[in-house]
Design a protein around this motif. Structure first.
Motif, PDB file in Angstrom:
ATOM      1  N   GLU A  53       0.835  -1.197   0.000  1.00  0.00           N
ATOM      2  CA  GLU A  53       0.000   0.000   0.000  1.00  0.00           C
ATOM      3  C   GLU A  53       0.872   1.250   0.000  1.00  0.00           C
TER       4      GLU A  53
ATOM      5  N   ASN B 147       0.912   3.975   1.593  1.00  0.00           N
ATOM      6  CA  ASN B 147       0.959   4.809   2.789  1.00  0.00           C
ATOM      7  C   ASN B 147       2.373   4.868   3.357  1.00  0.00           C
TER       8      ASN B 147
ATOM      9  N   GLU C 250      -1.953   5.377  12.458  1.00  0.00           N
ATOM     10  CA  GLU C 250      -2.743   4.955  11.291  1.00  0.00           C
ATOM     11  C   GLU C 250      -2.053   3.814  10.575  1.00  0.00           C
TER      12      GLU C 250
ATOM     13  N   GLN D  50      -3.937  -0.001  10.392  1.00  0.00           N
ATOM     14  CA  GLN D  50      -4.314  -0.641   9.134  1.00  0.00           C
ATOM     15  C   GLN D  50      -4.187  -2.157   9.238  1.00  0.00           C
TER      16      GLN D  50
END
Length: 252
Positions: free
Chosen positions: A55, A57, A239, A243
């Protein structure tokens, strides 16, 4: 009487594969089911160094243990580019600058502990480390920051014993995997190029907001929009953890 068990020839290869796979899975590899994995059992004490590589992020983190000037330039860049970061601050600094700490939180950035006094945990015995962490928690509590969970070791100096101690006190130990050594002031271009070239999905970037980091704020003028243009999304450490895709590696 001794008993011997012999596999039939036509089945021994199948059993060998099954046994080998089971031993490998149990001993060395723990899959998270989403592309991330830990080399060691989930029971091991670990420091988070990277999120899910599948991902886009990434987490931008800053260490701050002294000074009261450069942090404002950094906050200005973060606000201008609408980026949330995680600041790891020493309890001693927080005690001296509660107004700056409040400004950081008012701008929706996350706070983590850098211990109380910025001194290597590997230069102290484990009971001194315990006292430092507990005192830091008490200082943050008095300043209105309850349940400080995220912790980073001063200078990143830690071992398994330190990680186990921090976890026993209810902390999550956070490390990093992208570090341009901005505190050495190697030049804005060097800092920028390192971050832009090394950052990948799930990475945790280490920068500094102490007054020794004289080129960091200027570097952010290129780094923040540059990483966004490459498709990365900035998130806080919490965060990244929430996840439930985090990859945790042992830090020796």
């Amino acid at each position: 009487m001794q008993h011997f068990y012999v596999l039939r020839f036509k089945n021994w290869k199948r059993w060998l594969v099954v046994i080998a796979f089971a031993l490998f899975t149990a001993t060395f590899l723990s899959f998270e089911g989403n592309g991330a994995f830990s080399i060691f059992s989930k029971e091991e004490s670990v420091a988070l160094t990277k999120g899910n590589a599948d991902e886009p992020n990434i987490a931008l983190t800053f260490n701050i243990s002294w000074g009261e000037e450069k942090v404002f330039d950094i906050l200005k860049q973060l606000e201008q580019h609408q980026v949330q970061a995680t600041f790891f601050v020493s309890g001693e600094w927080a005690e001296r600058h509660p107004d700056i700490l409040e400004k950081i939180t008012e701008e929706k950035h996350e706070i983590g502990m850098l211990g109380y006094r910025y001194k290597s945990y590997l230069d102290q015995d484990i009971e001194q480390v315990r006292k430092d962490l507990l005192y830091a928690k008490e200082i943050f509590r008095k300043l209105g920051y309850e349940d400080m969970e995220l912790v980073r070791a001063p200078s990143g100096h830690l071992n398994k014993e330190v990680i186990e101690l921090a976890e026993s006190l209810g902390n999550k130990v956070i490390h990093w995997n992208v570090n341009p050594d901005d505190w050495q002031n190697p030049g804005t271009e060097v800092i920028t190029n390192h971050v832009m070239e090394k950052t990948a999905n799930g990475d945790i970037i280490l920068l500094h907001a102490s007054d020794s980091a004289k080129q960091t704020a200027e570097s952010l003028k290129t780094i923040l929009p540059g990483l966004k243009n490459k498709g990365f999304q900035f998130v806080t450490i919490s965060e990244l953890i929430n996840q439930a895709h985090a990859k945790s590696d042992i830090v020796d």
